[in-house]
Design a protein around this motif. Structure first.
Motif, mmCIF file in Angstrom:
data_model
loop_
_atom_site.group_PDB
_atom_site.id
_atom_site.type_symbol
_atom_site.label_atom_id
_atom_site.label_comp_id
_atom_site.label_asym_id
_atom_site.label_seq_id
_atom_site.Cartn_x
_atom_site.Cartn_y
_atom_site.Cartn_z
ATOM 1 N N ARG A 192 0.829 -1.205 0.000
ATOM 2 C CA ARG A 192 0.000 0.000 0.000
ATOM 3 C C ARG A 192 0.863 1.255 0.000
ATOM 4 O O ARG A 192 0.594 2.218 -0.721
ATOM 5 C CB ARG A 192 -0.889 -0.053 1.252
ATOM 6 N N LEU A 193 1.906 1.243 0.819
ATOM 7 C CA LEU A 193 2.770 2.416 0.904
ATOM 8 C C LEU A 193 3.523 2.623 -0.413
ATOM 9 O O LEU A 193 3.605 3.742 -0.922
ATOM 10 C CB LEU A 193 3.742 2.259 2.078
ATOM 11 N N ILE A 194 4.035 1.524 -0.968
ATOM 12 C CA ILE A 194 4.803 1.646 -2.208
ATOM 13 C C ILE A 194 3.914 2.066 -3.377
ATOM 14 O O ILE A 194 4.306 2.888 -4.211
ATOM 15 C CB ILE A 194 5.539 0.320 -2.532
ATOM 16 N N GLU A 195 2.698 1.547 -3.447
ATOM 17 C CA GLU A 195 1.830 1.940 -4.573
ATOM 18 C C GLU A 195 1.399 3.412 -4.440
ATOM 19 O O GLU A 195 1.245 4.095 -5.453
ATOM 20 C CB GLU A 195 0.630 1.004 -4.734
ATOM 21 N N LEU B 31 -16.397 1.838 -12.448
ATOM 22 C CA LEU B 31 -16.116 1.981 -13.882
ATOM 23 C C LEU B 31 -14.982 1.040 -14.300
ATOM 24 O O LEU B 31 -15.079 0.341 -15.306
ATOM 25 C CB LEU B 31 -15.744 3.431 -14.218
ATOM 26 N N LEU B 32 -13.897 1.030 -13.509
ATOM 27 C CA LEU B 32 -12.735 0.204 -13.874
ATOM 28 C C LEU B 32 -13.033 -1.288 -13.764
ATOM 29 O O LEU B 32 -12.311 -2.109 -14.335
ATOM 30 C CB LEU B 32 -11.535 0.564 -12.990
ATOM 31 N N ALA B 33 -14.106 -1.647 -13.026
ATOM 32 C CA ALA B 33 -14.492 -3.054 -12.919
ATOM 33 C C ALA B 33 -15.263 -3.518 -14.155
ATOM 34 O O ALA B 33 -15.474 -4.720 -14.335
ATOM 35 C CB ALA B 33 -15.333 -3.271 -11.664
ATOM 36 N N ARG B 34 -15.690 -2.562 -14.997
ATOM 37 C CA ARG B 34 -16.420 -2.947 -16.216
ATOM 38 C C ARG B 34 -15.416 -3.211 -17.332
ATOM 39 O O ARG B 34 -14.655 -2.325 -17.729
ATOM 40 C CB ARG B 34 -17.382 -1.826 -16.624
ATOM 41 N N PRO B 35 -15.399 -4.441 -17.884
ATOM 42 C CA PRO B 35 -14.379 -4.798 -18.870
ATOM 43 C C PRO B 35 -14.332 -3.837 -20.062
ATOM 44 O O PRO B 35 -13.252 -3.522 -20.564
ATOM 45 C CB PRO B 35 -14.798 -6.199 -19.320
ATOM 46 N N MET C 180 -3.856 1.819 -10.935
ATOM 47 C CA MET C 180 -2.689 0.929 -10.954
ATOM 48 C C MET C 180 -3.127 -0.534 -10.831
ATOM 49 O O MET C 180 -2.668 -1.403 -11.568
ATOM 50 C CB MET C 180 -1.747 1.258 -9.795
ATOM 51 N N ARG C 181 -4.009 -0.810 -9.867
ATOM 52 C CA ARG C 181 -4.439 -2.199 -9.668
ATOM 53 C C ARG C 181 -5.234 -2.695 -10.863
ATOM 54 O O ARG C 181 -5.087 -3.855 -11.273
ATOM 55 C CB ARG C 181 -5.274 -2.308 -8.386
ATOM 56 N N ALA C 182 -6.099 -1.833 -11.416
ATOM 57 C CA ALA C 182 -6.906 -2.254 -12.566
ATOM 58 C C ALA C 182 -6.023 -2.507 -13.790
ATOM 59 O O ALA C 182 -6.217 -3.472 -14.523
ATOM 60 C CB ALA C 182 -7.957 -1.193 -12.888
ATOM 61 N N LEU C 183 -5.013 -1.657 -13.999
ATOM 62 C CA LEU C 183 -4.177 -1.790 -15.200
ATOM 63 C C LEU C 183 -3.126 -2.877 -15.060
ATOM 64 O O LEU C 183 -2.802 -3.569 -16.023
ATOM 65 C CB LEU C 183 -3.475 -0.463 -15.513
#
Lengths: 202, 202
Positions: free
Chosen positions: A165-168, B108-112, B176-179
Motif C-alpha cells: 500500500r505504501l509503495i503503490e 467503472l474500472l471493474a467494467r471490462p 494501478m491495480r486495474a491496469l
C-alpha cells in the motif's frame, strides 16, 4: 531418503537441460537478454520468437522449447527489466530509501523505450501476457516492500504498515502522470510524493 | 464595436454549421455518442470513421468534415465518457464526496469495456490520440478537483491544498491495480484509500 528425488533427477537421462548445466544457463541468459532488448527496441508488437532467436543467436526451436509463447518471453523480459540495474535501496533510512526508489522509477519512466514497454504491458492480451504483467508488478512491489519491512524492523514505521500500500501510493502518481500525461513530473515531484506518503503512516 | 465579429459570423454564409443550428447539434450528439459506443464495443483498434458513421446513421463525409482523424473521434468519445453518468459528487462533506468519487472510479474500472477503453487510451499513438488522452484525464482531474475547492471553501482543508495532487493520490492506486493486476481491489479498498489521502492533508 530425503533429497533422493533431486539427486535422481540430476542424473536422469530424460532431463537433458539439467545435464548440460552451464550451457543451459548461458542459453537462458542469452534468450532472456535478447527478449528484453527486442522489447525495448520494438515494443510488444515487435516481440516474436523469431526476432528473439535471431538476437540471441540460437535456433528458434531452442526458444520454443523453453518459452513456448510470446507471453512467456515477455514475462522473462519484464522480470529481467525489473531486476536489471535497479537494486532496491538499502541506506538504513526510510526517507532516503524512498527517495532513491522513486527517483529510479521516475528516471525509468522518463526513458521513451521503457515507457513503451510499460504501455505494451498494459494492453498485452491473453493469459501468458496477463501473467507476465501481473508477475512483473508483483515482483516489483514485493521487492520494494522490503524497504518498508526494514523500516518497521528499525522502528521507523508501525508494525502493521502495509508495505505494498505504501509503495503503490509512492509510485502510483508517477505511473499515472507518465501513462496519462495530465501533468508533468516536475522537480518538486519526488520530495512532495515522499512527504505525502510519510504523512499517511506517521 | 465589441462583439461585432461574432454577430457577423452567425450570419456568414461560409459557416453553414452555425446556420443549421439544431441539426448541427443533433449530428454532433449522434456522432459523439456513436464514437463512444464503438470504442466501448470494439476498443481503439475498432474505432474507424466508417464504423462511427454507420453507427451514427450519417454519411462518412459528415464525420470527416468535423472529426478529420480517429484521434479527434477518440477525444470526443473519451470526453463524453468522462461526463456521462458520472456527475462530480457534491454532498457538502469532503469524506462523502471522496467516497462517492472513488466508488464511481472503481465501479467503472471493474467494467471490462471501460477498462478496455482506458487500456486503449494508454497505448494510442500519434498527436491527436495523445491529445485525446491528455484532454480526457485533464478534464477528469479538473472536474474532480472541484471537490477539493469546495472543501477548502467550507474550511475542511487548508487553503493551499493541491486538488489534483489529492485526487491523483485517491484514484491512482485504483488505476494501478486495474491496469497492472498486482493486487485485487477488495472491499476495504475505498475506505482505506480515503483514510490514506486524508492523512496527507490534515
Amino acid at each position: 531418503m530425503p533429497g533422493s528425488t533431486e539427486v535422481a533427477d540430476v542424473t536422469d537421462p530424460e532431463r537433458p537441460a539439467r545435464r548440460t548445466g552451464g550451457r543451459s544457463a548461458r542459453v537462458q541468459d542469452q534468450v532472456e537478454g535478447a527478449a528484453l532488448a527486442v522489447l525495448l527496441d520494438a515494443g510488444y508488437s515487435g516481440l516474436t520468437i523469431r526476432a528473439v532467436a535471431q538476437a540471441a543467436g540460437v535456433a528458434e526451436t531452442t526458444v520454443y522449447r523453453r518459452w513456448p509463447t510470446v507471453g512467456d518471453l515477455a514475462a522473462a523480459a519484464l522480470l529481467r527489466l525489473a531486476a536489471r540495474g535497479n537494486p532496491i535501496p538499502d541506506t538504513g533510512s526510510l526517507v532516503e530509501d524512498l527517495r532513491l526508489l522513486l527517483t529510479q522509477v521516475t528516471e525509468l519512466l522518463a526513458r521513451p523505450e521503457v515507457l513503451r514497454v510499460v504501455r505494451s504491458a498494459v494492453v498485452a492480451e491473453g493469459d501468458a501476457a496477463r501473467h507476465a504483467r501481473n508477475a512483473f508488478f508483483q515482483q516489483r512491489f514485493a521487492a520494494s516492500s522490503v524497504i518498508v519491512e526494514r523500516a518497521i524492523a528499525r522502528g521507523e514505521l508501525p508494525p502493521d504498515t502495509d508495505g505494498l500500500r505504501l509503495i503503490e501510493s509512492l509510485v502510483g502518481p508517477a505511473y499515472m502522470r507518465a501513462l496519462f500525461g495530465y501533468r508533468e513530473i516536475d522537480d518538486d515531484f519526488v520530495e512532495s510524493s515522499i512527504a505525502s506518503v510519510l504523512a499517511t503512516v506517521r
